[in-house]
Design an enzyme around this catalytic site. Structure first.
Site, PDB file in Angstrom:
ATOM      1  N   ASP A  49      24.667  37.466  22.083  1.00 36.12           N
ATOM      2  CA  ASP A  49      25.955  36.888  22.438  1.00 36.12           C
ATOM      3  C   ASP A  49      26.041  36.615  23.937  1.00 36.12           C
ATOM      4  OD1 ASP A  49      26.176  39.505  23.303  1.00 36.12           O
ATOM      5  OD2 ASP A  49      28.015  39.946  22.205  1.00 36.12           O
ATOM      6  N   SER A  50      25.005  36.974  24.670  1.00 36.13           N
ATOM      7  CA  SER A  50      24.872  36.568  26.072  1.00 36.13           C
ATOM      8  C   SER A  50      24.882  35.056  26.209  1.00 36.13           C
ATOM      9  CB  SER A  50      23.581  37.136  26.667  1.00 36.13           C
ATOM     10  OG  SER A  50      22.471  36.863  25.819  1.00 36.13           O
ATOM     11  N   ASP A  88      23.203  38.544  17.130  1.00 35.14           N
ATOM     12  CA  ASP A  88      24.290  39.433  17.515  1.00 35.14           C
ATOM     13  C   ASP A  88      25.562  39.156  16.724  1.00 35.14           C
ATOM     14  OD1 ASP A  88      23.275  41.154  19.406  1.00 35.14           O
ATOM     15  OD2 ASP A  88      23.990  40.026  21.147  1.00 35.14           O
ATOM     16  N   LYS A 118      22.599  42.486  14.981  1.00 37.31           N
ATOM     17  CA  LYS A 118      22.739  43.551  15.979  1.00 37.31           C
ATOM     18  C   LYS A 118      24.216  43.747  16.265  1.00 37.31           C
ATOM     19  CE  LYS A 118      21.695  43.025  20.447  1.00 37.31           C
ATOM     20  NZ  LYS A 118      22.993  43.378  21.096  1.00 37.31           N
ATOM     21  N   GLU A 120      27.108  46.448  18.515  1.00 32.15           N
ATOM     22  CA  GLU A 120      27.253  47.423  19.581  1.00 32.15           C
ATOM     23  C   GLU A 120      28.064  48.635  19.111  1.00 32.15           C
ATOM     24  OE1 GLU A 120      28.832  45.593  23.081  1.00 32.15           O
ATOM     25  OE2 GLU A 120      27.309  44.016  23.127  1.00 32.15           O
ATOM     26  N   GLU A 186      20.704  50.011  26.673  1.00 29.72           N
ATOM     27  CA  GLU A 186      20.955  49.152  27.833  1.00 29.72           C
ATOM     28  C   GLU A 186      21.512  49.959  29.005  1.00 29.72           C
ATOM     29  OE1 GLU A 186      23.152  45.006  29.237  1.00 29.72           O
ATOM     30  OE2 GLU A 186      23.143  45.576  27.120  1.00 29.72           O
TER      31      GLU A 186
END
Length: 277
Positions: A49-50, A88, A118, A120, A186
């Site tokens: 999602d960056s 993501d 993925k 978080e 991270e």
């Protein structure tokens, strides 16, 4: 031996089986051309999602939508033939409930062709991870600095120093127990990341977490040096394509203004006019 030597695409069990063996090579990609470039060299391609910040100019990843992830996920799977593609789950697409997470994760996989998602979060996401994995959705977890929680964390800071270390360890243990097949660490202190990597039976993939993780991931635009003003400590720039691109664009602009481009070799001539010469 890299997982990418397999004749078939890499799948989550292949990545899990790499624990303690060859380091897992991961890069982000958001487009078909970049996916084609990184695919021969990587075990995992992450559609992060960056992309909201890298491609769309957003100030953080929070504004990224499910539709954006699907669009770019499709583009990447078109360009990948060997590496595992992971997409993501964006902010707001999975936190409400395990049922919401499954609905959106299954849509991501069905509409992009990716083999995993993925998300978080650690202990607070364990129930959701278990719900997804029990229903056929492989999950790569992400703990430590979680960019979608940047407003809560107070910035993009190192997570896991001193008193925070116990929480990061608990998060790692929780996502493993819930069924995640790997976990991204991270901006975690190197010694803590090494301890977690040793304790877990699933691979750890580090970004700003030191060399002792089971693999590494970087944003491809960062490691290629496409951004001339962005130099986080954990990124090694393997090229300076931003400077090269700036020089090339400046040269093009100068030639256009001087009427040096297009030159005769870049120009099509009328066939009749050419034959009378």
């Amino acid at each position: 031996m890299s997982a990418t030597s397999s004749a078939r695409p890499v799948l989550p069990p292949d990545i899990r089986a790499m624990k303690g063996k060859a380091p897992i090579v991961t890069l982000t990609a958001y487009t078909t051309p970049i996916a084609r470039l990184v695919d021969p060299h990587c075990d995992v391609i992450l559609v992060g999602d960056s992309l909201g910040m890298v491609l769309h100019g957003l100030p953080s990843t929070i504004g990224v939508t499910l539709e954006m992830m699907i669009l770019h996920g499709r583009a990447v799977t078109r360009g990948a033939s060997k590496a595992q593609v992971v997409v993501d789950m964006p902010f707001g697409s999975y936190e409400e409930s395990p049922a919401q997470a499954f609905r959106n994760a299954s849509r991501l996989m069905a509409e992009t062709g990716a083999s995993a998602v993925k998300l978080e979060g650690g202990t607070q996401m364990a129930e959701t991870i278990a719900f997804l994995t029990a229903r056929g959705v492989p999950v790569m977890a992400h703990i430590g600095l979680t960019p979608q929680a940047v407003n809560t964390l107070g910035g993009y800071k190192v997570v896991g120093r001193e008193a925070e270390a116990a929480k990061v360890v608990a998060d790692a243990q929780a996502v493993e127990a819930a069924g995640a097949y790997s976990v991204v660490l991270e901006k975690v202190p190197e010694n803590l990341a090494a301890r977690i990597s040793q304790q877990l039976s699933i691979p750890t993939i580090g970004i700003g977490a030191g060399v002792h993780c089971d693999g590494q991931v970087l944003v491809v635009d960062d490691m290629l040096g496409l951004f001339t003003d962005f130099r986080p400590k954990f990124v090694k720039r393997y090229a300076e394509l931003g400077h090269s691109a700036d020089e090339a664009i400046a040269a093009y602009a100068a030639e256009v203004r001087a009427r040096a481009f297009p030159a005769p070799e870049h120009t099509f001539q009328d066939q009749v006019a050419k034959s009378t010469k």
